[in-house]
Design a protein around this motif. Structure first.
Motif, PDB file in Angstrom:
ATOM      1  N   MET A   6       6.854  -1.180  -0.112  1.00  0.00           N
ATOM      2  CA  MET A   6       6.426  -2.542   0.248  1.00  0.00           C
ATOM      3  C   MET A   6       6.509  -3.492  -0.941  1.00  0.00           C
ATOM      4  O   MET A   6       5.840  -3.280  -1.951  1.00  0.00           O
ATOM      5  CB  MET A   6       4.992  -2.519   0.802  1.00  0.00           C
TER       6      MET A   6
ATOM      7  N   TYR B   2       4.274   9.214   1.833  1.00  0.00           N
ATOM      8  CA  TYR B   2       2.816   9.139   1.796  1.00  0.00           C
ATOM      9  C   TYR B   2       2.182   9.587   3.103  1.00  0.00           C
ATOM     10  O   TYR B   2       0.982   9.867   3.147  1.00  0.00           O
ATOM     11  CB  TYR B   2       2.397   7.686   1.460  1.00  0.00           C
ATOM     12  N   HIS B   3       2.955   9.603   4.171  1.00  0.00           N
ATOM     13  CA  HIS B   3       2.479  10.119   5.470  1.00  0.00           C
ATOM     14  C   HIS B   3       3.334  11.332   5.807  1.00  0.00           C
ATOM     15  O   HIS B   3       4.545  11.340   5.523  1.00  0.00           O
ATOM     16  CB  HIS B   3       2.712   9.091   6.599  1.00  0.00           C
TER      17      HIS B   3
ATOM     18  N   CYS C 275       7.096   5.945  13.080  1.00  0.00           N
ATOM     19  CA  CYS C 275       5.874   5.184  12.768  1.00  0.00           C
ATOM     20  C   CYS C 275       5.540   4.187  13.878  1.00  0.00           C
ATOM     21  O   CYS C 275       4.378   3.827  14.064  1.00  0.00           O
ATOM     22  CB  CYS C 275       6.040   4.402  11.473  1.00  0.00           C
TER      23      CYS C 275
ATOM     24  N   ASN D  86      -0.015   5.407  13.654  1.00  0.00           N
ATOM     25  CA  ASN D  86      -1.192   5.571  12.812  1.00  0.00           C
ATOM     26  C   ASN D  86      -2.516   5.336  13.537  1.00  0.00           C
ATOM     27  O   ASN D  86      -3.578   5.581  12.962  1.00  0.00           O
ATOM     28  CB  ASN D  86      -1.118   4.610  11.612  1.00  0.00           C
TER      29      ASN D  86
ATOM     30  N   ARG E 155      -5.909  -2.310   6.694  1.00  0.00           N
ATOM     31  CA  ARG E 155      -5.580  -1.782   8.026  1.00  0.00           C
ATOM     32  C   ARG E 155      -6.816  -1.361   8.822  1.00  0.00           C
ATOM     33  O   ARG E 155      -6.699  -1.032  10.007  1.00  0.00           O
ATOM     34  CB  ARG E 155      -4.597  -0.603   7.906  1.00  0.00           C
TER      35      ARG E 155
ATOM     36  N   ARG F 238      -3.201   9.762   2.250  1.00  0.00           N
ATOM     37  CA  ARG F 238      -3.980   9.019   3.251  1.00  0.00           C
ATOM     38  C   ARG F 238      -5.043   9.941   3.881  1.00  0.00           C
ATOM     39  O   ARG F 238      -6.194   9.914   3.492  1.00  0.00           O
ATOM     40  CB  ARG F 238      -3.054   8.435   4.317  1.00  0.00           C
TER      41      ARG F 238
ATOM     42  N   ASP G 249       4.673  12.080   8.525  1.00  0.00           N
ATOM     43  CA  ASP G 249       5.829  11.762   9.379  1.00  0.00           C
ATOM     44  C   ASP G 249       6.968  11.066   8.625  1.00  0.00           C
ATOM     45  O   ASP G 249       7.980  10.717   9.215  1.00  0.00           O
ATOM     46  CB  ASP G 249       5.406  10.959  10.623  1.00  0.00           C
TER      47      ASP G 249
ATOM     48  N   ASP H 148       0.645  -4.597   9.790  1.00  0.00           N
ATOM     49  CA  ASP H 148       1.143  -3.219   9.898  1.00  0.00           C
ATOM     50  C   ASP H 148       0.849  -2.592  11.262  1.00  0.00           C
ATOM     51  O   ASP H 148       1.090  -1.405  11.467  1.00  0.00           O
ATOM     52  CB  ASP H 148       0.495  -2.339   8.815  1.00  0.00           C
TER      53      ASP H 148
ATOM     54  N   ALA I  32       8.318  -2.191   5.163  1.00  0.00           N
ATOM     55  CA  ALA I  32       6.884  -1.876   5.071  1.00  0.00           C
ATOM     56  C   ALA I  32       6.674  -0.372   4.931  1.00  0.00           C
ATOM     57  O   ALA I  32       5.544   0.116   4.953  1.00  0.00           O
ATOM     58  CB  ALA I  32       6.153  -2.390   6.300  1.00  0.00           C
TER      59      ALA I  32
ATOM     60  N   ILE J  26       0.831  -1.204   0.000  1.00  0.00           N
ATOM     61  CA  ILE J  26       0.000   0.000   0.000  1.00  0.00           C
ATOM     62  C   ILE J  26       0.868   1.258   0.000  1.00  0.00           C
ATOM     63  O   ILE J  26       0.364   2.362   0.171  1.00  0.00           O
ATOM     64  CB  ILE J  26      -1.011   0.003   1.181  1.00  0.00           C
ATOM     65  N   ASN J  27       2.177   1.081  -0.165  1.00  0.00           N
ATOM     66  CA  ASN J  27       3.069   2.219  -0.404  1.00  0.00           C
ATOM     67  C   ASN J  27       4.263   1.675  -1.199  1.00  0.00           C
ATOM     68  O   ASN J  27       4.485   0.456  -1.216  1.00  0.00           O
ATOM     69  CB  ASN J  27       3.455   2.902   0.923  1.00  0.00           C
TER      70      ASN J  27
HETATM   71  N1  ARG Z   1       2.848  -0.176   5.733  1.00  0.00           N
HETATM   72  C1  ARG Z   1       2.293   0.891   6.507  1.00  0.00           C
HETATM   73  C2  ARG Z   1       1.321   1.684   5.667  1.00  0.00           C
HETATM   74  O1  ARG Z   1       1.563   1.860   4.489  1.00  0.00           O
HETATM   75  C3  ARG Z   1       3.380   1.763   7.028  1.00  0.00           C
HETATM   76  C4  ARG Z   1       2.909   2.829   7.948  1.00  0.00           C
HETATM   77  C5  ARG Z   1       3.999   3.704   8.434  1.00  0.00           C
HETATM   78  N2  ARG Z   1       3.550   4.581   9.450  1.00  0.00           N
HETATM   79  C6  ARG Z   1       3.810   5.890   9.508  1.00  0.00           C
HETATM   80  N3  ARG Z   1       3.428   6.533  10.569  1.00  0.00           N
HETATM   81  N4  ARG Z   1       4.356   6.521   8.513  1.00  0.00           N
HETATM   82  O2  ARG Z   1       0.292   2.112   6.144  1.00  0.00           O
END
Ligand code: ARG
Length: 271
Positions: free
Chosen positions: A28, A167-168, A262, A74, A93, A139, A170, A68, A256, A24-25
Motif C-alpha cells: 500500500m 501478511y494474510h 480477498c 476478511n 478496519r 494479523r 490467503d 478496504d 491495497a 497497513i501492508n
Molecule cells: N489493505 C487490506 C489490508 O491490509 C488488504 C486485505 C486483503 N485481504 C486478504 N484477504 N488478503 O487489510
C-alpha cells in the motif's frame, strides 16, 4: 484427471469507496494514484465470472470511510452456517466488523459470534475439507486459532507467516479442493513448511514470481481456479493437475495488497 466443480455461495462488497488512504501492508502506497472506475470494472468482471460459473453471489452495501471493505474475505469465517465475525488488527478496519455482523444477522444466520481475538476472517482461516488452515504472524493471533477451532468444531492447523508481503494466509496459500492446496514455501516458517509437506505431500508449490503476482490469492470451486493472470507458473501447474485456471486482472485492487480471493468470502452452509 477430470475435476468436478461444486456450486458455491459468495459474499462480495462493491469497491464504491475503495482507495489506498493508509498503509497497513507493504503493497500500500497512499501517495500513488488509484482509479476507482478501473477498480469497479475489475471487481464487476470478477462477480460476473462467478455468476457465469454458476455460483451464487450476495453483495453487501459498502460504507464510506472504509476503503478496504471490498476485501470481504476478511469479514468473517463461515462454516456450516456458523459465522465468526472478524476482529481487525488495525483501527482503520475495525468498524467493518459491525457492518458484517449486521449483514449476517439480517440474512438469517442464527449463530453469529464476534471473535474475541484478533481474527481477520478467511484472510487467515481457510477451510480445507474437515480442517481449518489458520495463519498467524501479522494479523490473526494463535489465540484466535483456538477460538475458531472451538467455535467451528474443526481441527485447526496453525501456520506461521514470516514475510510481511504475505501478511494474510490467503496471499500465500490457496485451497484447491478438500485435500489439495497450493502455497508459497518462502512465505512460511520452516516448521510450518514441514507441517504442510506432511499434510499435503502432493501440494503445488509456487515460485517467488508467482507469489509476487498474487498467484496464491486464488478461488477454487474444485475445478475452476480464479487467480491473477500474471501467475503464469501456477497457471501451468494447475492445468497439468486437471484444473481449469481462469486468469483475471485485479491490478487496481492489488494496490491495497488484495486479489480475487480477498474480494470473495465463501458462505459455507448458508441458508
Ligand atoms: N489493505 C487490506 C489490508 O491490509 C488488504 C486485505 C486483503 N485481504 C486478504 N484477504 N488478503 O487489510
Amino acid at each position: 484427471m477430470q475435476r468436478t466443480a461444486t456450486s458455491r455461495h459468495y459474499l462480495m462488497v462493491e469497491p464504491t469507496y475503495f482507495d489506498v488512504e493508509y498503509s497497513i501492508n507493504p503493497w500500500m502506497h497512499p501517495e500513488l494514484p488509484t482509479y476507482p472506475k478501473v477498480a469497479l470494472e475489475q471487481w464487476s468482471a470478477l462477480r460476473d465470472l462467478y455468476l457465469e460459473l454458476g455460483h451464487r453471489v450476495d453483495v453487501l452495501e459498502p460504507r464510506p470511510g472504509l476503503p478496504d471493505m471490498v476485501f470481504s474475505a476478511n469479514g468473517a469465517t463461515v462454516v456450516d452456517g456458523r459465522v465468526l465475525v472478524a476482529r481487525f488488527r488495525h483501527p482503520q478496519r475495525r468498524p467493518e466488523s459491525d457492518v458484517f455482523r449486521g449483514w449476517f444477522t439480517d440474512h438469517g444466520f442464527s449463530v453469529v459470534r464476534q471473535a474475541q481475538w484478533t481474527n481477520e476472517g478467511e484472510g487467515d482461516c481457510l477451510t480445507a475439507g474437515a480442517r481449518i488452515l489458520a495463519g498467524s504472524g501479522f494479523r490473526t493471533t494463535p489465540e484466535a486459532h483456538t477460538e475458531i477451532q472451538e467455535f467451528l468444531g474443526l481441527p485447526t492447523v496453525t501456520l506461521t507467516l514470516t514475510d510481511p508481503r504475505y501478511y494474510h494466509l490467503d496471499t500465500a496459500l490457496a485451497v484447491l479442493d478438500d485435500d489439495l492446496i497450493m502455497y508459497s514455501p518462502q512465505a512460511f516458517s520452516a516448521d510450518s513448511v514441514r507441517r504442510l509437506q506432511e499434510l499435503y505431500p502432493d501440494a503445488i508449490t509456487a515460485s517467488a514470481d508467482d507469489a509476487e503476482a498474487f498467484g496464491l490469492n486464488a478461488v477454487s470451486d474444485g475445478r475452476h481456479v480464479v487467480l491473477p493472470h500474471g501467475a503464469t507458473g501456477v497457471i501451468a501447474q494447475l492445468r497439468e493437475r486437471g484444473f481449469e485456471p481462469i486468469g483475471v486482472d485485479m491490478s487496481e485492487l492489488q494496490k491495497a495488497g488484495g486479489g480475487p480471493k480477498c474480494c470473495t468470502l465463501e458462505l459455507r452452509g448458508a441458508a
